[in-house]
Scaffold this motif. Structure first.
Motif, PDB file in Angstrom:
ATOM      1  N   GLU A 113      23.704  50.307  38.889  1.00 45.17           N
ATOM      2  CA  GLU A 113      24.142  49.418  39.805  1.00 45.17           C
ATOM      3  C   GLU A 113      25.845  48.972  39.489  1.00 45.17           C
ATOM      4  OE1 GLU A 113      21.583  45.887  39.736  1.00 45.17           O
ATOM      5  OE2 GLU A 113      19.868  46.985  39.112  1.00 45.17           O
ATOM      6  N   ALA A 114      26.319  48.468  40.579  1.00 43.87           N
ATOM      7  CA  ALA A 114      27.631  48.024  40.417  1.00 43.87           C
ATOM      8  C   ALA A 114      27.631  46.705  39.827  1.00 43.87           C
ATOM      9  CB  ALA A 114      28.131  47.622  41.989  1.00 43.87           C
ATOM     10  N   PRO A 115      28.943  46.391  39.134  1.00 44.78           N
ATOM     11  CA  PRO A 115      28.633  45.111  38.081  1.00 44.78           C
ATOM     12  C   PRO A 115      28.670  44.141  39.211  1.00 44.78           C
ATOM     13  CG  PRO A 115      30.699  46.436  38.023  1.00 44.78           C
ATOM     14  CD  PRO A 115      29.720  47.282  38.660  1.00 44.78           C
ATOM     15  N   VAL A 116      28.287  42.790  38.916  1.00 42.22           N
ATOM     16  CA  VAL A 116      28.202  41.756  39.647  1.00 42.22           C
ATOM     17  C   VAL A 116      29.118  40.832  38.834  1.00 42.22           C
ATOM     18  CG1 VAL A 116      26.940  39.730  40.537  1.00 42.22           C
ATOM     19  CG2 VAL A 116      25.809  42.157  40.404  1.00 42.22           C
TER      20      VAL A 116
ATOM     21  N   PHE B 260      45.034  40.954  46.187  1.00 37.75           N
ATOM     22  CA  PHE B 260      43.733  41.282  45.555  1.00 37.75           C
ATOM     23  C   PHE B 260      42.768  41.073  46.639  1.00 37.75           C
ATOM     24  CE2 PHE B 260      40.377  40.175  43.002  1.00 37.75           C
ATOM     25  CZ  PHE B 260      39.830  41.074  42.291  1.00 37.75           C
ATOM     26  N   LEU B 261      42.466  39.870  47.007  1.00 36.97           N
ATOM     27  CA  LEU B 261      41.481  39.452  47.774  1.00 36.97           C
ATOM     28  C   LEU B 261      41.572  40.354  48.996  1.00 36.97           C
ATOM     29  CD1 LEU B 261      42.151  35.500  47.671  1.00 36.97           C
ATOM     30  CD2 LEU B 261      40.177  36.814  46.515  1.00 36.97           C
ATOM     31  N   ASN B 262      42.374  40.688  49.699  1.00 38.62           N
ATOM     32  CA  ASN B 262      42.438  41.291  50.796  1.00 38.62           C
ATOM     33  C   ASN B 262      41.808  42.785  50.474  1.00 38.62           C
ATOM     34  OD1 ASN B 262      42.893  41.705  53.864  1.00 38.62           O
ATOM     35  ND2 ASN B 262      44.571  42.957  53.278  1.00 38.62           N
ATOM     36  N   GLU B 263      42.592  43.646  49.583  1.00 36.67           N
ATOM     37  CA  GLU B 263      42.166  44.726  49.294  1.00 36.67           C
ATOM     38  C   GLU B 263      40.577  44.983  48.882  1.00 36.67           C
ATOM     39  OE1 GLU B 263      44.837  46.255  46.080  1.00 36.67           O
ATOM     40  OE2 GLU B 263      46.596  46.049  47.549  1.00 36.67           O
ATOM     41  N   LYS B 264      40.112  43.921  48.070  1.00 36.07           N
ATOM     42  CA  LYS B 264      38.730  44.170  47.533  1.00 36.07           C
ATOM     43  C   LYS B 264      37.782  43.756  48.884  1.00 36.07           C
ATOM     44  CE  LYS B 264      40.152  45.044  43.671  1.00 36.07           C
ATOM     45  NZ  LYS B 264      40.417  46.499  43.676  1.00 36.07           N
ATOM     46  N   ILE B 265      38.120  43.082  49.913  1.00 38.89           N
ATOM     47  CA  ILE B 265      37.153  42.831  50.810  1.00 38.89           C
ATOM     48  C   ILE B 265      37.461  44.124  51.569  1.00 38.89           C
ATOM     49  CG2 ILE B 265      36.932  41.672  53.091  1.00 38.89           C
ATOM     50  CD1 ILE B 265      35.550  40.076  50.689  1.00 38.89           C
ATOM     51  N   LEU B 266      38.412  44.705  52.026  1.00 41.68           N
ATOM     52  CA  LEU B 266      38.520  46.076  53.054  1.00 41.68           C
ATOM     53  C   LEU B 266      37.780  47.113  52.248  1.00 41.68           C
ATOM     54  CD1 LEU B 266      42.232  45.668  54.082  1.00 41.68           C
ATOM     55  CD2 LEU B 266      40.222  45.140  55.396  1.00 41.68           C
ATOM     56  N   GLU B 267      37.919  47.201  50.904  1.00 42.90           N
ATOM     57  CA  GLU B 267      37.174  48.168  50.191  1.00 42.90           C
ATOM     58  C   GLU B 267      35.765  48.024  49.997  1.00 42.90           C
ATOM     59  OE1 GLU B 267      39.144  48.425  46.538  1.00 42.90           O
ATOM     60  OE2 GLU B 267      41.154  49.068  47.336  1.00 42.90           O
ATOM     61  N   ASP B 268      35.317  46.860  50.433  1.00 42.16           N
ATOM     62  CA  ASP B 268      33.931  46.546  50.101  1.00 42.16           C
ATOM     63  C   ASP B 268      33.651  46.735  48.694  1.00 42.16           C
ATOM     64  OD1 ASP B 268      31.384  45.262  50.617  1.00 42.16           O
ATOM     65  OD2 ASP B 268      30.467  47.149  51.179  1.00 42.16           O
TER      66      ASP B 268
ATOM     67  N   ASP C 284      33.172  45.838  44.619  1.00 44.20           N
ATOM     68  CA  ASP C 284      32.280  45.023  43.609  1.00 44.20           C
ATOM     69  C   ASP C 284      32.626  43.664  43.679  1.00 44.20           C
ATOM     70  OD1 ASP C 284      34.023  45.634  41.800  1.00 44.20           O
ATOM     71  OD2 ASP C 284      32.837  46.073  40.254  1.00 44.20           O
ATOM     72  N   TRP C 285      33.942  43.086  43.843  1.00 46.40           N
ATOM     73  CA  TRP C 285      34.368  41.908  44.003  1.00 46.40           C
ATOM     74  C   TRP C 285      33.863  41.239  45.309  1.00 46.40           C
ATOM     75  CZ3 TRP C 285      36.018  39.344  39.697  1.00 46.40           C
ATOM     76  CH2 TRP C 285      36.461  39.979  38.764  1.00 46.40           C
ATOM     77  N   ALA C 286      33.678  41.998  46.132  1.00 51.05           N
ATOM     78  CA  ALA C 286      33.676  41.468  47.816  1.00 51.05           C
ATOM     79  C   ALA C 286      32.554  40.170  47.891  1.00 51.05           C
ATOM     80  CB  ALA C 286      32.981  42.686  48.698  1.00 51.05           C
ATOM     81  N   GLU C 287      31.409  40.343  47.429  1.00 53.85           N
ATOM     82  CA  GLU C 287      30.323  39.358  47.412  1.00 53.85           C
ATOM     83  C   GLU C 287      31.017  37.891  46.961  1.00 53.85           C
ATOM     84  OE1 GLU C 287      25.743  38.637  45.784  1.00 53.85           O
ATOM     85  OE2 GLU C 287      26.499  40.579  45.795  1.00 53.85           O
ATOM     86  N   VAL C 288      31.508  38.105  45.566  1.00 53.68           N
ATOM     87  CA  VAL C 288      31.894  36.549  45.224  1.00 53.68           C
ATOM     88  C   VAL C 288      33.147  36.350  46.086  1.00 53.68           C
ATOM     89  CG1 VAL C 288      33.437  37.610  43.290  1.00 53.68           C
ATOM     90  CG2 VAL C 288      32.272  35.354  43.095  1.00 53.68           C
ATOM     91  N   ILE C 289      33.884  37.037  46.421  1.00 51.30           N
ATOM     92  CA  ILE C 289      35.079  36.744  47.299  1.00 51.30           C
ATOM     93  C   ILE C 289      34.661  36.114  48.579  1.00 51.30           C
ATOM     94  CG2 ILE C 289      36.967  37.543  48.689  1.00 51.30           C
ATOM     95  CD1 ILE C 289      37.657  39.657  46.395  1.00 51.30           C
ATOM     96  N   GLU C 290      33.544  36.631  49.382  1.00 50.29           N
ATOM     97  CA  GLU C 290      32.784  36.003  50.259  1.00 50.29           C
ATOM     98  C   GLU C 290      32.215  34.956  50.314  1.00 50.29           C
ATOM     99  OE1 GLU C 290      33.016  36.996  53.355  1.00 50.29           O
ATOM    100  OE2 GLU C 290      34.041  38.854  53.245  1.00 50.29           O
TER     101      GLU C 290
END
Length: 79
Positions: A2-5, A53-61, A63-69
């Motif tokens: 699993e990906a880290p949360v 950082f925020l933009n890149e992690k969302i675009l890459e989907d 493991d940070w994307a969920e908490v950024i959303e």
């Protein structure tokens, strides 16, 4: 495997911001509501590095994307 949360506390620490619960709540209270037309990463209160950082992690989907959303939803919420 699993990906880290990541937690909201981890995200704020990653962004170089105070990451205790009270500081996170104060940040959200200070910066919300964010206009619906403003994407999270384009908000004026981020440094260029934070915004990137925020933009890149969302675009890459990443493991940070969920908490950024989650942060995105909190900052765009209307009280």
């Amino acid at each position: 495997m699993e990906a880290p949360v990541h937690s909201m506390n981890n995200l704020f620490a990653q962004l170089g911001l105070p990451s205790d619960q009270a500081s996170i709540e104060q940040f959200i209270a200070t910066h919300s509501p964010l206009a619906t037309s403003v994407p999270l990463s384009e908000a004026s209160f981020w440094t260029p590095t934070q915004a990137s950082f925020l933009n890149e992690k969302i675009l890459e989907d990443a493991d940070w994307a969920e908490v950024i959303e989650e942060l995105n939803a909190e900052l765009h919420a209307r009280s």
